[in-house]
Design an enzyme around this catalytic site. Structure first.
Site: not given
Lengths: 306, 401
Positions: A23, A216, A247
Site C-alpha cells: 500500500d 489514513h 493520498c
C-alpha cells in the site's frame, strides 16, 4: 485486557499488519528497484512485524510499482512465524501468486458503489462475485484470505458512508470466507466518533477478533481513530513504515498511519506488539533514502534523546 | 520589548487577547479585557466554568444547517477505470472527486456561522461521555512563534493575531515579557497573566534558574498581586508527561506542582507535555492523579506532537472530562529539544477532531486555516497541520472566489 484505569481497557496484544511494501510503495511516485523492495521487507521482518504485505499481483500496466511482484515474493526471506500476504484482485492474480509461493492473499471490497465503479468499473455486488472466485480457489488450496473494505468512514465520491453499508459489505466478505476484514478509512476523513459508530454497526455482524482497522492520516486523525478502535476491542491495526504512501485523492497530503508512531503509542500503553522500534526506524530510514523522500513518521523525525 | 508594547496598541479590537507574562519586568498596558473571571477563592469551590456559559450562548445562537446534498461527479478528472486493478490502486494524480467546498462542508463540519452548527446526523452520533463544549486556547502567536527560527516582523504578527481574532477563538495567547531578573510587581493595565511552573527540578533550573520551590514562592507573590487587582492568572505545568533532562516524571510531582499553582489562585492549570513523549496511558495516569486534587473544570492540556501522539492524548483527556485544550495554528513552533521535530498540535487538526466528535468549539475552521496559511507564508515554512495540507493548497482561492 490491559486496564490503565477504571475507564477504558485495551487489548493486551495488538497484531500490526505492515502495509508499507504494498500500500505504501504503490502510492509513491518513484519506482523502487526490486532489490531494495526485498531488502525493505527483510528489514521489516527483522524488526519483528508479524504480518508484512509484500506485494500485489495486479497488472503492471495499472500499477507499475508492483510489476516485480513475482521476483519480490520469491526473493524475500520468509521468517518463521511471519506472514507475507499479497494482494490478488482476481483469479488470474491469485494463480500467479500461488505459483510464486504465496501462502496468504488479500482481496478488496468497498462500502461505496461509486468508489467501486471508479476503481474497478463494476458494482459492489459484481466485485464481490469476482473475488468470490479467489475465495473459492483459496479455500481449496487452504490459503487464508484477508478482506479489505475501503471507504469505511467516507468516500471521495459519495461523501458520507453509512455504518450499515460498511457492516453489510463486511458481513458478506466474512461469510464468504475472509478470516479477517480490514476496515479502511481510505481518505482519512474519519474521526473517533465516526469510528465508534462504524465499529458498533460492524461488530453486530462480525466478531471483533476478525476485525482490523486501516486508518489514513490525511487529516491527522489516524492515531486518535486507532485509539478509539482499540478501546472498542479491535486488536489488529494496519500501518505503513515511515507513513509511506501519499493520498491519491488529495495532492500533497499524507496517507497511511506511520508504523513507528503506532508502535510508540502501543508501547506507551503497555500493549505487546513484538516489534523492535529501533530496527523499524532503521527500515524507515532505508526506504526513505531509497525513495528520496522525508519520513512521514513523527517518531522518526524527533531526535530527542531521553 | 518596545516593539511588543507598540504591537499591542495596534492590534485591533479582538476578544480576550491574553498577554503572557513570564514573571519579568512589569507587564504591559493591555488594550483588551479577558472574559470576566471572578477571583479564585480556594475553599469556596471551583470557578464557574467559562465553557458552560459560552456553550449556552453558542447553542442559543447556532442555527441548524441543512445537510448538503451529495454532489454528482460530473467534474471528475479521474482516469478511466482499470479492469483488474485493485482498490486503492489509483495513480497519484489528483482526483477532484468531491469539490473541496463540499468535502469541507461534509467532513470538516464548517458551518456558515462561527458557532459551527452541526447537522442532525452528527448530533445523533455525538460521542457520549465527552464535554459538549471545548475551549481552545490558541498559543500560536506566543508559544508557536517563539519557537520559530524566523523573526516575524511586528506588523505581520499584528495581522496574524487580527486574523485569529476573527475565527471565534476565545483565548489567544499574544506575547510574552521575559526578564531574567524577577521584579515582583504588577503594573496597572495587565488583563491576564500566566506563570510557568514545571514538574521537573532540572527543567526548572535550566529554564528559570531556580528550583521548583523557589519558583512557586515567586509565583505566589505575582499571582497574589494580580488577584488583588482582579487580574486572573493561568498556571502552566511543564514536563507533565516527561522531561528532556530527567526522563520520566512522577504523577505525584505533577499533582503537587499543579495543586500549588491552583492553591495560590491560578484559575486554570494547563498541563504540558513539553516534549511530546506522552501517550494515552501516561496521560490517563497523570490526569487521574491530578484530578484527585483539582477539579477537571480547572484543568487544560497542552500536548506537543513531537512523537505524533498529541490528538490521541487529547482524546484521552477529553474522555476524562477535560474541556480546555491548548493548540497552535498550523502547528507552529518546533520542539527546542528535538531538532527538526514538530512541536505544538495544530489547531486545525484539533478542531477537525472536535467537530467530528460533535463537540462545540465556537471556532470557524475555515478562518483558522486562512490565518494558518497567512503565517506560514510569512515565516516561509510549510504548515504542520494535516488538515491544511490535505485541503488547502491552492484550493482556497477557488473556494473563496
Amino acid at each position: 485486557m490491559v486496564s490503565t484505569s477504571s475507564v477504558g481497557t485495551f487489548p493486551k496484544r495488538v497484531k500490526i499488519v505492515e502495509v508499507g511494501p504494498r500500500d505504501g510503495l504503490q502510492n509513491e511516485k518513484n519506482i523502487v528497484p526490486t532489490a531494495m523492495k526485498i531488502k525493505l521487507i527483510d528489514m521489516l521482518s527483522e524488526a519483528g512485524l508479524p504480518v508484512i504485505e509484500a506485494t500485489s499481483f495486479v497488472s503492471p500496466k495499472w500499477v507499475p510499482q508492483m510489476a516485480d511482484h513475482t521476483e519480490v515474493l520469491k526473493g524475500i526471506q520468509k521468517f518463521p512465524g511471519i506472514n507475507y500476504p499479497v494482494l490478488t484482485p482476481n483469479f488470474k492474480g491469485f494463480q500467479a501468486a500461488v505459483a510464486a509461493g504465496a501462502k496468504e492473499v488479500a482481496v478488496f471490497g468497498a462500502a461505496s458503489e461509486l468508489f467501486t465503479k471508479k476503481n474497478i468499473n463494476c458494482s459492489i455486488e459484481e466485485s464481490i462475485q469476482r473475488f468470490g472466485e479467489v475465495l473459492k480457489a483459496a479455500r481449496a488450496a487452504s490459503i487464508p484470505v484477508r478482506g479489505y473494505v475501503s471507504c469505511a468512514l467516507g468516500c471521495p465520491y459519495e461523501g458520507k458512508i453509512s455504518p450499515a453499508k460498511v457492516a453489510e459489505v463486511t458481513k458478506k466478505m466474512y461469510s464468504m470466507g475472509c478470516y479477517e476484514i480490514s476496515l479502511g478509512d481510505t481518505i482519512g476523513v474519519g474521526t473517533p466518533g465516526g469510528m465508534k459508530d462504524m465499529l458498533s454497526a460492524v461488530m453486530q455482524e462480525v466478531p471483533v477478533a476478525a476485525l482490523a482497522v486501516h486508518c489514513h492520516d490525511t487529516y491527522g486523525q489516524a492515531l486518535a481513530n486507532t485509539l478509539m478502535a482499540l478501546q472498542m476491542g479491535v486488536s489488529v491495526v494496519d500501518s505503513s513504515v515511515a507513513g509511506l504512501g501519499g493520498c491519491p485523492y488529495a495532492q500533497g497530503a499524507s496517507g497511511n498511519l506511520a508504523t513507528e508512531d503506532l508502535v510508540y503509542m502501543l508501547a506507551g500503553l503497555g500493549i505487546h506488539t513484538g516489534v523492535n522500534l529501533q530496527k523499524l526506524l532503521e527500515a524507515g530510514t532505508f526506504i526513505c533514502q531509497a525513495l528520496n523522500r522525508k519520513t512521514s513518521s513523527k517518531v522518526a523525525q524527533a531526535t530527542c534523546k531521553l | 520589548m518596545q516593539s511588543a508594547r507598540r504591537a499591542q496598541r495596534r492590534v485591533q479590537r479582538a476578544p480576550h487577547l491574553k498577554v503572557l507574562w513570564l514573571g519579568g519586568a512589569s507587564p504591559p498596558r493591555c488594550w483588551r479585557h479577558p472574559p470576566q473571571v471572578p477571583p479564585h477563592r480556594p475553599g469556596r469551590g471551583p470557578l464557574p466554568s467559562l465553557a458552560r456559559g459560552a456553550a449556552a450562548v453558542r447553542r442559543a445562537a447556532a442555527p441548524r444547517r441543512p445537510r448538503p446534498a451529495a454532489l454528482s461527479c460530473g467534474s471528475l478528472l479521474s482516469p478511466p477505470a482499470a479492469p483488474g486493478s485493485a482498490m486503492g490502486n489509483v495513480p497519484s494524480a489528483v482526483k477532484h472527486c468531491l469539490s473541496y467546498q463540499q468535502l469541507l462542508r461534509e467532513h470538516l463540519w464548517i458551518g456558515d456561522s462561527v458557532a459551527g452548527a452541526l447537522d442532525p446526523a452528527q448530533e445523533s452520533s455525538q460521542f457520549s461521555g465527552l464535554p459538549e463544549y471545548v475551549k481552545i486556547v490558541e498559543v500560536g502567536p506566543r508559544d508557536g512563534l517563539q519557537n520559530e527560527k524566523v523573526i516575524v516582523p511586528t506588523d505581520i504578527k499584528i495581522e496574524f493575531i487580527n486574523q485569529l481574532s476573527q475565527t471565534g477563538l476565545s483565548v489567544i495567547e499574544v506575547t510574552s515579557f521575559v526578564s531574567s531578573r524577577w521584579v515582583p510587581q504588577v503594573a496597572a493595565g495587565a488583563t491576564e497573566i500566566s506563570v510557568f511552573g514545571a514538574a521537573s527540578e532540572s527543567f526548572s533550573k535550566k529554564n528559570i534558574n531556580c528550583s521548583i520551590e523557589e519558583s512557586m514562592e515567586k509565583f505566589e507573590e505575582v499571582v497574589k498581586s494580580a488577584r488583588h487587582m482582579n487580574i486572573p492568572a493561568r498556571g502552566y505545568v511543564s514536563c507533565a508527561l516527561g522531561c528532556p533532562y530527567e526522563g520520566g516524571i512522577t504523577t505525584q510531582k505533577v499533582t503537587e506542582v499543579s495543586k500549588r499553582l491552583y492553591g495560590m489562585g491560578c484559575y486554570e492549570i494547563s498541563l504540558g507535555d513539553t516534549i511530546g513523549v506522552g501517550t494515552p496511558g501516561s496521560m490517563r495516569r497523570m490526569l487521574e492523579s491530578v484530578m484527585k486534587e483539582i477539579p477537571s473544570s480547572a484543568l487544560a492540556v497542552h500536548c506537543h506532537d513531537t512523537y505524533g501522539q498529541a490528538l490521541a492524548n487529547i482524546l484521552t483527556a477529553l474522555q476524562m472530562g477535560i474541556n480546555v485544550v491548548d493548540s497552535a495554528v498550523a502547528g507552529l513552533g518546533g520542539c527546542p529539544y528535538a531538532k527538526g521535530a514538530s512541536g505544538n498540535v495544530a489547531t486545525e487538526d484539533l478542531i477537525y477532531m472536535l467537530h467530528g466528535l460533535g463537540l462545540h468549539t465556537g471556532v470557524n475552521l475555515y478562518k483558522v486555516m486562512e490565518a494558518g496559511d497567512f503565517i506560514c507564508k510569512a515565516v516561509n515554512k510549510s504548515t504542520n497541520s494535516k488538515v491544511a495540507q490535505a485541503s488547502f493548497k491552492g484550493r482556497l482561492e477557488r473556494i473563496c472566489a
